[in-house]
Design an enzyme around this catalytic site. Structure first.
Site, short mmCIF file in Angstrom:
data_model
loop_
_atom_site.label_atom_id
_atom_site.label_comp_id
_atom_site.label_asym_id
_atom_site.label_seq_id
_atom_site.Cartn_x
_atom_site.Cartn_y
_atom_site.Cartn_z
N CYS B 39 0.84 -1.21 0.00
CA CYS B 39 0.00 0.00 0.00
C CYS B 39 0.87 1.26 0.00
O CYS B 39 2.02 1.25 0.44
CB CYS B 39 -0.89 -0.03 1.23
SG CYS B 39 -2.21 1.20 1.23
N ASP B 41 0.34 3.54 1.92
CA ASP B 41 0.23 4.01 3.31
C ASP B 41 1.60 4.36 3.88
O ASP B 41 2.56 3.59 3.75
CB ASP B 41 -0.42 2.90 4.16
CG ASP B 41 -0.86 3.43 5.51
OD1 ASP B 41 0.03 3.77 6.33
OD2 ASP B 41 -2.07 3.53 5.74
N ARG B 43 2.75 4.34 6.71
CA ARG B 43 3.25 3.54 7.84
C ARG B 43 3.84 2.20 7.42
O ARG B 43 4.38 1.46 8.24
CB ARG B 43 2.09 3.31 8.83
CG ARG B 43 1.53 4.61 9.36
CD ARG B 43 0.17 4.41 10.01
NE ARG B 43 -0.84 4.04 9.03
CZ ARG B 43 -2.11 3.77 9.32
NH1 ARG B 43 -2.53 3.83 10.58
NH2 ARG B 43 -2.96 3.44 8.38
N HIS B 98 -2.19 -4.57 5.01
CA HIS B 98 -1.83 -4.13 6.37
C HIS B 98 -3.04 -3.73 7.17
O HIS B 98 -4.10 -3.40 6.61
CB HIS B 98 -0.84 -2.97 6.28
CG HIS B 98 -1.45 -1.73 5.70
ND1 HIS B 98 -1.99 -0.72 6.47
CD2 HIS B 98 -1.62 -1.33 4.41
CE1 HIS B 98 -2.45 0.24 5.68
NE2 HIS B 98 -2.24 -0.10 4.43
N CYS B 101 -6.04 -0.23 7.09
CA CYS B 101 -5.92 0.28 5.72
C CYS B 101 -7.12 1.16 5.37
O CYS B 101 -8.27 0.72 5.48
CB CYS B 101 -5.82 -0.90 4.74
SG CYS B 101 -5.69 -0.38 3.01
#
Lengths: 220, 220, 220, 220
Positions: B39, B41, B43, B98, B101
């Protein structure tokens, strides 16, 4: 694959404990300040390059750091840009190309891509950089490639501006766009200066911006 | 943006010197062993999570770690998969979802996405995971989300198998597929065991594989 | 065309009277148990081949018995699969290829399709079968074609699994998938055995299944 | 599924022997005279309805007997029409709708199709028939449906004429188009008379044609 799984175990046993406080904070929220768009190339690690921690930058990676222009059939890059700008509200987007890029080399050297139909199709989003670069004279193949990498970054920034969420955020003065090229061998980065349309050293000119948000621009 | 540019300068002054030998070797070639799809993302940092160095893993990142199935109008993920498998010859592909999400939360909680048309369109590539997950009963919204994240990884692995380069490499025994889910808060990873269709702890079962290359399978 | 219109008159005068009771029952409802997907080829008549009556099987026919994988721009096959599975609730889907297939011959013999752009585009949905088959050695062109026909059935079954309605029905244990190849000259049929990934004689192994519904699988 | 596999065995043991001479002839060639486009509906069996043998008619079947108009992204119907006209050289195309059609009922009764996104998208190819039919007054829902089925056949014939291979064959005088509606309960067929734009009984007017090839037309 073994080294990757071993790496995970090492991360879990040795690295994670030191970051557990940060990860606990991040467990249910993220608030990245920037969207960083770069190549899938294994040698370009955005968080290493920018020394950012988990939670700091939202990342898109694909072959050639391409951003298709907005169309009636938007794909993954468009969706992810929309999410970053309209939902997460990032204040900066960096499009970062790099030296020795396989995708740009294929374009720059007119490689036959008949056996790679999906790659060939994808690289058409760099067509405007390709024709601009092909119309110039270059001292050597290396110079042609280097120029292609830069022109591609410029073309993808133009594509980016066709996205409604980007257009709105630029208009509202909440977003700046940045165009970078990273040199793998030296670690150097050049950044596009939108006012002169030249690439300059980021180390020397750390405030270089490709496209400044309009409100800020007006404030100047 | 200042912290990012400062990070670049810090990288150039403090981190790069220690890696200059590696980067010199990598200046004109890359030979990653795996394609890691995860992703955008902020993190989820694949190289941190797997403790891999520059040059080790080829990376695709987009909202929701989506892999559209192969079609007559291939996009960036398809092109990048084609490049990784047919040109770079990676031996493993990891699709890594993850916890927490945003994309999966939007699906799992039936969020209205009318104001995010590109995101809505992109997430249709997770429709098969969505309907499978919606047909189950879940103890809580958190359980529903957790299940959605896992089903999405499964669906994207199915999509991946429709790609010609992947089908060929599986047939030739040169590629394994892996489905992972990473938990941000704990650093834990569960991996899809293709034989039981269950997710198991990667730390406990480090050799878990979602789809094993055919030749290997026959060798067993 | 005369023989077709004459055939209609013959049907109305001679065949229909014997089936009028069945057709009266079927006038306002259908309840087919299976979706049968096969080629448009004039020599492959699904109801004759399976000795099924009107009302028994829902049928998709197109050049090459192709099932595009699910995408954000679904076409007729996707719509018809959705209708068969989600509305009619069929319990089985058969993808049936056949010997001497013009579409597969075009692929197998690398025929130039420049003058048939729509056919060329459509056959890209068989690309994964094409590359798998091209990577093998074949004793003769006939063997190559025969293998291509089988690989195409496998590829279309993989494509089918990307459809949300199919994924859900597999998950719920209400659908089995079957992959057949019909030999026009002998009337023989081989069926894909999903557990061994081999084609076996349907006459000898009448319970052969390509992908079994999950619930059934767990019940075993 | 058992009845289908039993049917195959019955076909192989009892039906095939009587047809083995025909199938031997057909083993490596087909020469169908017509392309027959009809619905996937289990109650509409084109070879039964027209009393045609294997090898006689090339068949397309999908939900709603839809023929998308020609576009830059052609799908399966377009490809199959191209193959039938440009490669096989069929002399006639029949578009055959039918009574109690689920797809046309969905349109005619303005059914909500939100849960069937692929079906909803597919039926947009009948939009021109839909708006024409909706603008009329109908004595009853049954009359509205019956009219919708006929208008759909007309709309699909118009779509068919946008295909280059069809336009060329019409121009060259080698192709006629036919629009039929089949009544399941009675076995009756009405055919579109292109000159009056009315549907008439095929039994009474067996030479009815929707669009006659131009050369023939000029000869009249």
């Amino acid at each position: 694959m073994k080294s990757i799984v071993d790496g995970v175990l090492k991360f879990q046993q040795h690295t994670f404990p030191g970051l557990s406080g940060l990860f606990k904070e991040l467990a249910t929220t993220q608030n990245p300040s920037a969207l960083f768009i770069t190549c899938s190339d294994s040698r370009v690690v955005p968080e290493l390059l920018t020394q950012q921690d988990p939670g700091d930058i939202f990342v898109i990676r694909n072959a050639g750091n391409i951003v298709p222009s907005y169309s009636s059939t938007p794909g993954g890059v468009t969706a992810t840009v929309e999410y970053a700008v309209a939902v997460l509200g990032v204040s900066d987007i960096v499009v970062c190309g790099h030296s020795d890029c396989g995708a740009m080399t294929a374009i720059s050297s007119c490689k036959c891509l008949d056996h790679l139909p999906a790659v060939a199709g994808w690289l058409r989003h760099a067509d405007s950089a390709k024709v601009v670069n092909a119309a110039r004279t270059h001292a050597s193949p290396a110079a042609r490639l280097s120029s292609m990498v830069r022109e591609n970054v410029i073309a993808q920034l133009v594509n980016l501006k066709t996205h409604p969420s980007v257009a709105l955020a630029l208009e509202q003065g909440s977003l700046n766009l940045h165009g970078w090229v990273y040199d793998i061998e030296t670690g150097g980065i050049v950044a596009l200066d939108g006012s002169s349309n030249q690439f300059v050293s980021l180390a020397e000119f750390p405030q270089t911006v490709a496209t400044q948000a309009k409100r800020s621009a007006q404030a100047v």
